[in-house]
Design an enzyme around this catalytic site. Structure first.
Site, PDB file in Angstrom:
ATOM      1  N   ASP A  76       0.859  -1.189   0.000  1.00 36.99           N
ATOM      2  CA  ASP A  76       0.000   0.000   0.000  1.00 36.99           C
ATOM      3  C   ASP A  76       0.892   1.236   0.000  1.00 36.99           C
ATOM      4  OD1 ASP A  76      -2.081  -1.798   0.565  1.00 36.99           O
ATOM      5  OD2 ASP A  76      -1.634  -1.637   2.716  1.00 36.99           O
ATOM      6  N   ASP A 109      -1.561  13.726   7.864  1.00 36.17           N
ATOM      7  CA  ASP A 109      -2.633  14.728   7.905  1.00 36.17           C
ATOM      8  C   ASP A 109      -3.698  14.432   6.842  1.00 36.17           C
ATOM      9  OD1 ASP A 109      -0.680  15.383   6.093  1.00 36.17           O
ATOM     10  OD2 ASP A 109      -0.376  17.427   6.818  1.00 36.17           O
ATOM     11  N   GLU A 136      -9.419  22.097   6.753  1.00 31.87           N
ATOM     12  CA  GLU A 136      -8.203  22.834   6.419  1.00 31.87           C
ATOM     13  C   GLU A 136      -7.462  22.156   5.270  1.00 31.87           C
ATOM     14  OE1 GLU A 136      -5.768  24.342   9.752  1.00 31.87           O
ATOM     15  OE2 GLU A 136      -4.066  24.155   8.389  1.00 31.87           O
ATOM     16  N   GLU A 137      -7.672  20.874   5.108  1.00 32.91           N
ATOM     17  CA  GLU A 137      -6.957  20.110   4.074  1.00 32.91           C
ATOM     18  C   GLU A 137      -7.626  20.164   2.703  1.00 32.91           C
ATOM     19  OE1 GLU A 137      -4.050  18.823   4.254  1.00 32.91           O
ATOM     20  OE2 GLU A 137      -3.736  19.024   6.401  1.00 32.91           O
ATOM     21  N   ASP A 156      -9.804  20.926  11.496  1.00 36.99           N
ATOM     22  CA  ASP A 156      -8.399  20.803  11.140  1.00 36.99           C
ATOM     23  C   ASP A 156      -8.044  19.375  11.540  1.00 36.99           C
ATOM     24  OD1 ASP A 156      -5.744  20.847  10.710  1.00 36.99           O
ATOM     25  OD2 ASP A 156      -5.301  22.616  11.929  1.00 36.99           O
ATOM     26  N   LEU A 215      -5.456  17.333  11.388  1.00 38.97           N
ATOM     27  CA  LEU A 215      -4.235  17.047  12.167  1.00 38.97           C
ATOM     28  C   LEU A 215      -3.424  18.328  12.288  1.00 38.97           C
ATOM     29  CD1 LEU A 215      -3.508  14.403  13.498  1.00 38.97           C
ATOM     30  CD2 LEU A 215      -1.846  14.017  11.718  1.00 38.97           C
ATOM     31  N   ASP A 216      -3.698  19.056  13.353  1.00 39.70           N
ATOM     32  CA  ASP A 216      -3.024  20.337  13.544  1.00 39.70           C
ATOM     33  C   ASP A 216      -1.626  20.113  14.119  1.00 39.70           C
ATOM     34  OD1 ASP A 216      -3.108  23.283  13.632  1.00 39.70           O
ATOM     35  OD2 ASP A 216      -2.812  22.916  15.765  1.00 39.70           O
ATOM     36  N   GLU A 250      -9.340  26.624  13.492  1.00 40.21           N
ATOM     37  CA  GLU A 250      -8.503  26.641  14.695  1.00 40.21           C
ATOM     38  C   GLU A 250      -9.003  27.651  15.728  1.00 40.21           C
ATOM     39  OE1 GLU A 250      -5.161  27.341  12.192  1.00 40.21           O
ATOM     40  OE2 GLU A 250      -4.389  25.312  12.357  1.00 40.21           O
TER      41      GLU A 250
HETATM   42  P1  AHM Z   1      -0.778  23.714  10.695  1.00 37.21           P
HETATM   43  O1  AHM Z   1      -2.286  23.767  10.683  1.00 37.21           O
HETATM   44  O2  AHM Z   1      -0.187  23.843   9.316  1.00 37.21           O
HETATM   45  O3  AHM Z   1      -0.266  22.537  11.450  1.00 37.21           O
HETATM   46  O4  AHM Z   1      -0.264  25.056  11.422  1.00 37.21           O
HETATM   47  C1  AHM Z   1      -0.817  25.404  12.662  1.00 37.21           C
HETATM   48  C2  AHM Z   1       0.253  25.331  13.703  1.00 37.21           C
HETATM   49  C3  AHM Z   1      -0.297  25.469  15.096  1.00 37.21           C
HETATM   50  O5  AHM Z   1      -0.586  24.230  15.651  1.00 37.21           O
HETATM   51  C4  AHM Z   1       0.846  26.145  15.814  1.00 37.21           C
HETATM   52  O6  AHM Z   1       0.413  26.872  16.922  1.00 37.21           O
HETATM   53  C5  AHM Z   1       1.435  27.027  14.771  1.00 37.21           C
HETATM   54  O7  AHM Z   1       1.116  26.423  13.515  1.00 37.21           O
HETATM   55  C6  AHM Z   1       2.914  27.145  14.865  1.00 37.21           C
HETATM   56  O8  AHM Z   1       3.385  28.031  13.896  1.00 37.21           O
HETATM   57  P2  AHM Z   1       4.873  28.585  13.927  1.00 37.21           P
HETATM   58  O9  AHM Z   1       5.754  27.424  13.548  1.00 37.21           O
HETATM   59  O10 AHM Z   1       4.892  29.684  12.908  1.00 37.21           O
HETATM   60  O11 AHM Z   1       5.153  29.088  15.305  1.00 37.21           O
HETATM   61 MG    MG Z   2      -3.748  23.721  11.656  1.00 31.85          MG
END
Ligand code: AHM
Ligand code: MG
Length: 332
Positions: free
Chosen positions: A64, A70, A93-94, A116, A118-119, A275
């Protein structure tokens, strides 16, 4: 202190019974998000095995293609929500655009999910905690047709429910339907989220601040003055770089999280829909505050586009109030 295990499903159903008019649709939706969270958790926990099982983009032992986590989380959530029959559309978000969901068995659904999946996913490769963030709205358009963009352009104060899942040292799901905030820790031995943190209240004041201080020189002067003040007050600096993890710590220990505008991100980096709003809703429900750097309440901001960015200051109410005073005093 309760002396009996209460699972997430049991808790959600118990809460539903308190509403005589409840139809069980929201209950079903929350339960399905819980199921998706368990599936994502399983994959996140295996992330370190990728070198053994096959690197992202390559084929694993079973032939696979290994997916980025994410994207995997996004697909799993969409799949669970599609099968749930309680969700009319998803904005993620994706995904560039929102995903309308056709009714199942001709049953109209009245809820929409923003998420979101996988933030903080840039943290995965180094084994740092990541999270899933979600919000649930009631749709505004006629439920007999497909959902429309305007359905998603709702303010955070119209959220019916919101929550997050933190894949950390343990996996915890925290959610609110507007009547307080509760947390459920995943017991891997029985595969259930169990009520572990009842009626979470954020401390009025904390002794740490959370900001990417590397961008200090790119912040506006009033933000720099406030950060100087935090440092002068001997507050600790805590920044994981995973918003869910930073907010989770602040929810229990107090503190403030800041993501102001920088030269790179003149409107802030974080997304209002996926977020800022869901986490703003949770923090407010726990007694905290969430505003942007123009001092507007996050939940009162009118969204104009799906992926809109917003600046944010969120956390203990006394600290957000103090940040506000600094902005008012030093703003040019
Ligand atoms: P993402 O959604 O692309 O993962 O970005 C969000 C993340 C947050 O979890 C975090 O607080 C922030 O980006 C960190 O950004 P930076 O690296 O600019 O401090
Ligand atoms: Mg995010």
């Amino acid at each position: 202190m309760q002396n009996r295990i209460v699972t997430l499903d049991e808790f959600i159903i118990r809460r539903q019974k308190e509403y005589t008019l409840a139809t069980g649709e929201l209950t079903g939706l929350l339960r399905d998000i819980g199921v998706a969270a368990k599936i994502i958790n399983r994959e996140v926990n295996k992330a370190g095995l990728l070198n053994i099982l096959g690197a992202v983009g390559n084929e694993n032992l079973h032939g696979d293609t290994v997916q980025k986590l994410d994207l995997y989380a996004n697909e799993k959530l969409i799949e669970c929500l599609k099968n749930s029959g309680e969700c009319a559309g998803i904005a993620s978000e994706e995904n560039e655009d929102y995903v309308p969901i056709a009714p199942m068995d001709e049953k109209e659904s009245k809820y929409l999910v923003v998420m979101d999946p996988l933030d903080g996913s840039s943290n995965i490769d180094v084994n740092v905690s990541v999270g899933t963030i979600f919000g649930i709205y009631r749709r505004k358009s006629d439920p007999s047709g497909p959902c429309v963009l305007e359905d998603f352009m709702q303010k955070g104060n119209e959220l019916v429910a919101a929550g997050y899942v933190l894949y950390g040292t343990s996996t915890i799901l925290v959610y609110s339907t507007g009547r307080g905030v509760n947390g459920f820790t995943l017991d891997p031995t029985i595969g259930e989220f169990c009520l572990s943190h009842q009626d979470i209240k954020i401390p009025e004041q904390g002794n740490s601040y959370s900001v990417n201080q590397g961008y200090y020189l790119k912040f506006d002067v009033e933000m720099r003055r406030y950060i100087d003040h935090c440092s002068d007050s001997n507050f600790g600096l805590r920044y994981i770089g995973s918003m869910v993890s930073d907010i989770h710590r602040i929810l229990f220990q107090g503190g403030i999280f800041l993501y102001p505008n920088t030269r790179k991100y003149p409107l802030g980096k974080l997304r209002l829909l996926y977020e800022c709003n869901p986490l703003g809703f949770i923090v407010e429900q726990a007694g905290g505050k969430a505003i942007n750097c123009s001092l507007e309440r996050i939940l009162d901001i009118e969204p104009k586009t799906l992926h809109q960015r917003e600046t944010i200051a969120i956390g203990s109410p006394a600290m957000v109030d103090e940040m506000k005073e600094f902005v008012e005093r030093y703003r040019v």
